[in-house]
Write a protein that holds these residues in place. Structure first.
Motif, PDB file in Angstrom:
ATOM      1  N   MET A   1      17.141  -4.503   7.884  1.00 37.12           N
ATOM      2  CA  MET A   1      18.458  -4.505   7.426  1.00 37.12           C
ATOM      3  C   MET A   1      19.556  -2.744   6.903  1.00 37.12           C
ATOM      4  SD  MET A   1      19.805  -6.712   4.013  1.00 37.12           S
ATOM      5  CE  MET A   1      21.442  -6.896   3.202  1.00 37.12           C
ATOM      6  N   GLU A   2      20.590  -3.001   7.626  1.00 35.99           N
ATOM      7  CA  GLU A   2      21.468  -1.740   7.302  1.00 35.99           C
ATOM      8  C   GLU A   2      21.464  -1.139   5.888  1.00 35.99           C
ATOM      9  OE1 GLU A   2      22.940   1.996   8.471  1.00 35.99           O
ATOM     10  OE2 GLU A   2      21.645   0.346   9.453  1.00 35.99           O
ATOM     11  N   LYS A   3      21.124  -0.245   5.021  1.00 35.72           N
ATOM     12  CA  LYS A   3      21.513   0.008   3.694  1.00 35.72           C
ATOM     13  C   LYS A   3      22.755   0.794   3.516  1.00 35.72           C
ATOM     14  CE  LYS A   3      17.557  -0.151   1.547  1.00 35.72           C
ATOM     15  NZ  LYS A   3      15.899   0.166   0.904  1.00 35.72           N
ATOM     16  N   ASN A   4      24.126  -0.061   2.198  1.00 32.18           N
ATOM     17  CA  ASN A   4      24.685   0.731   2.395  1.00 32.18           C
ATOM     18  C   ASN A   4      25.182   2.632   1.599  1.00 32.18           C
ATOM     19  OD1 ASN A   4      27.894   1.107   1.720  1.00 32.18           O
ATOM     20  ND2 ASN A   4      26.995   0.896  -0.457  1.00 32.18           N
ATOM     21  N   THR A   5      26.007   3.929   2.414  1.00 30.20           N
ATOM     22  CA  THR A   5      25.432   5.179   2.143  1.00 30.20           C
ATOM     23  C   THR A   5      26.462   5.289   1.305  1.00 30.20           C
ATOM     24  OG1 THR A   5      26.622   5.153   4.057  1.00 30.20           O
ATOM     25  CG2 THR A   5      24.646   5.099   4.635  1.00 30.20           C
ATOM     26  N   ASN A   6      27.323   4.543   0.856  1.00 27.48           N
ATOM     27  CA  ASN A   6      28.963   4.778  -0.129  1.00 27.48           C
ATOM     28  C   ASN A   6      28.561   4.566  -1.579  1.00 27.48           C
ATOM     29  OD1 ASN A   6      29.968   5.931   2.336  1.00 27.48           O
ATOM     30  ND2 ASN A   6      31.163   3.784   2.990  1.00 27.48           N
ATOM     31  N   TYR A   7      28.528   5.817  -2.295  1.00 30.82           N
ATOM     32  CA  TYR A   7      28.299   5.254  -4.113  1.00 30.82           C
ATOM     33  C   TYR A   7      29.211   6.187  -5.118  1.00 30.82           C
ATOM     34  CZ  TYR A   7      23.671   3.743  -2.690  1.00 30.82           C
ATOM     35  OH  TYR A   7      22.358   2.690  -1.320  1.00 30.82           O
ATOM     36  N   LEU A   8      29.603   5.342  -5.434  1.00 27.82           N
ATOM     37  CA  LEU A   8      30.066   6.053  -6.848  1.00 27.82           C
ATOM     38  C   LEU A   8      29.131   6.840  -7.914  1.00 27.82           C
ATOM     39  CD1 LEU A   8      33.672   4.142  -7.823  1.00 27.82           C
ATOM     40  CD2 LEU A   8      33.526   6.970  -7.389  1.00 27.82           C
ATOM     41  N   VAL A   9      29.252   7.994  -8.250  1.00 27.54           N
ATOM     42  CA  VAL A   9      28.395   8.205  -9.485  1.00 27.54           C
ATOM     43  C   VAL A   9      28.870   9.313 -10.658  1.00 27.54           C
ATOM     44  CG1 VAL A   9      26.478  10.637  -9.897  1.00 27.54           C
ATOM     45  CG2 VAL A   9      27.114   9.408  -7.499  1.00 27.54           C
ATOM     46  N   GLY A  10      28.583   8.465 -11.904  1.00 25.11           N
ATOM     47  CA  GLY A  10      29.122   9.002 -13.074  1.00 25.11           C
ATOM     48  C   GLY A  10      28.060  10.013 -13.584  1.00 25.11           C
ATOM     49  N   VAL A  11      28.473  10.362 -13.909  1.00 26.67           N
ATOM     50  CA  VAL A  11      27.899  11.733 -14.951  1.00 26.67           C
ATOM     51  C   VAL A  11      28.348  11.483 -16.085  1.00 26.67           C
ATOM     52  CG1 VAL A  11      27.045  14.223 -14.958  1.00 26.67           C
ATOM     53  CG2 VAL A  11      28.898  13.424 -12.593  1.00 26.67           C
ATOM     54  N   PHE A  12      27.052  12.053 -17.135  1.00 26.15           N
ATOM     55  CA  PHE A  12      27.122  11.894 -18.423  1.00 26.15           C
ATOM     56  C   PHE A  12      26.516  12.908 -19.486  1.00 26.15           C
ATOM     57  CE2 PHE A  12      28.025   7.315 -17.102  1.00 26.15           C
ATOM     58  CZ  PHE A  12      28.814   6.953 -17.411  1.00 26.15           C
ATOM     59  N   GLY A  13      26.469  13.286 -20.365  1.00 29.43           N
ATOM     60  CA  GLY A  13      26.552  14.436 -21.073  1.00 29.43           C
ATOM     61  C   GLY A  13      25.086  13.990 -22.123  1.00 29.43           C
ATOM     62  N   ASP A  14      25.953  12.363 -22.404  1.00 30.30           N
ATOM     63  CA  ASP A  14      25.312  12.288 -24.228  1.00 30.30           C
ATOM     64  C   ASP A  14      24.536  10.866 -23.242  1.00 30.30           C
ATOM     65  OD1 ASP A  14      25.498  10.282 -26.238  1.00 30.30           O
ATOM     66  OD2 ASP A  14      25.070  12.274 -27.027  1.00 30.30           O
ATOM     67  N   GLU A  15      23.216  10.077 -24.070  1.00 32.18           N
ATOM     68  CA  GLU A  15      21.849   9.237 -23.810  1.00 32.18           C
ATOM     69  C   GLU A  15      23.191   8.163 -24.200  1.00 32.18           C
ATOM     70  OE1 GLU A  15      18.965   8.286 -26.720  1.00 32.18           O
ATOM     71  OE2 GLU A  15      19.164  10.982 -25.157  1.00 32.18           O
ATOM     72  N   ASP A  16      23.901   8.249 -25.846  1.00 32.62           N
ATOM     73  CA  ASP A  16      24.673   6.969 -26.353  1.00 32.62           C
ATOM     74  C   ASP A  16      26.281   7.276 -25.540  1.00 32.62           C
ATOM     75  OD1 ASP A  16      22.333   6.990 -28.192  1.00 32.62           O
ATOM     76  OD2 ASP A  16      23.423   8.578 -29.391  1.00 32.62           O
ATOM     77  N   ILE A  17      26.467   7.482 -25.385  1.00 33.80           N
ATOM     78  CA  ILE A  17      27.717   7.416 -24.585  1.00 33.80           C
ATOM     79  C   ILE A  17      27.491   6.949 -23.261  1.00 33.80           C
ATOM     80  CG2 ILE A  17      29.755   8.788 -23.269  1.00 33.80           C
ATOM     81  CD1 ILE A  17      29.524  10.531 -25.756  1.00 33.80           C
ATOM     82  N   MET A  18      26.146   7.251 -22.631  1.00 34.61           N
ATOM     83  CA  MET A  18      25.862   6.867 -21.102  1.00 34.61           C
ATOM     84  C   MET A  18      25.390   4.849 -21.184  1.00 34.61           C
ATOM     85  SD  MET A  18      23.226   5.907 -19.959  1.00 34.61           S
ATOM     86  CE  MET A  18      21.666   6.565 -19.869  1.00 34.61           C
TER      87      MET A  18
END
Length: 204
Positions: A1-18
């Motif tokens: 099965m073909e897997k998707n290759t397009n993603y959105l990546v959110g970058v967080f600097g604090d674990e509580d905010i994440m």
């Protein structure tokens, strides 16, 4: 099965905010592919909605198998195949079987759980990891969202990530080479450069 290759990546600097962002996005109906952190983060599994691991059940099953094999093996050898009287005890002296039974129980549990984990997570020797952001093993918390697995539009998800405290919102598209990968090329590059080509490239 073909897997998707397009993603959105959110970058967080604090674990509580994440963690708050994970809860907020899931409440809005966003399906999160995975969150990568440089160290264990408490309550992240609950925020992502993960169910309790089935590994304890696997451990019990393999441990029970080890116990059964140990008792049957010792009983067969000492009672039928090569009976010996040791210290005046009977041929099948169950209390004397405890040390070996204990060791085989632990051995079967350890190898059984490790094997189950590798198989269930598809961690085969030639599998090349998909690295969403090289900082995921350094100092940032990375949230990956599979665009093909969400009904909400890309722009709406980007807005939600930004509102939830993401320091960066990047697009990540895996190339055909990164998607399929070659294990030997990956290992050669790892020893030569320290990280893979895909890890060194930040797309956004």
């Amino acid at each position: 099965m073909e897997k998707n290759t397009n993603y959105l990546v959110g970058v967080f600097g604090d674990e509580d905010i994440m963690i708050k962002a994970v809860k907020a996005l899931r409440k809005k109906g966003v399906n999160i592919y995975e969150v990568f952190t440089p160290y264990p983060v408490h309550f992240l599994e609950d925020a992502l909605g993960y169910k309790r691991s089935w590994m304890p059940k696997a451990a019990f099953g393999f441990g029970a198998l080890g116990t059964t094999c140990a008792i049957l093996l010792q009983s067969w050898i000492m009672g039928f195949e090569w009976p010996m009287i040791i210290g005046g005890k009977g041929f099948i002296a169950i209390p004397d079987f405890v040390p070996i039974t204990f060791e085989l129980t632990v051995l079967f549990s350890a190898f059984g759980m490790a094997g189950s984990f590798f198989v269930s997570q598809d961690l085969k020797p030639h599998k090349v990891p998909q690295i969403f952001d090289r900082r995921q093993s350094d100092d940032k918390h990375i949230m990956a969202i599979d665009l093909a697995n969400n009904k909400i539009s890309e722009e709406e998800i980007k807005a939600l990530l930004s509102e939830s405290g993401a320091e960066e919102v990047n697009n990540k598209s895996f190339t055909e080479k990164e998607k399929k990968g070659n294990f030997f090329d990956y290992v050669a590059d790892l020893f030569t450069n320290g990280v893979t080509d895909s890890a060194r490239e930040l797309k956004g």
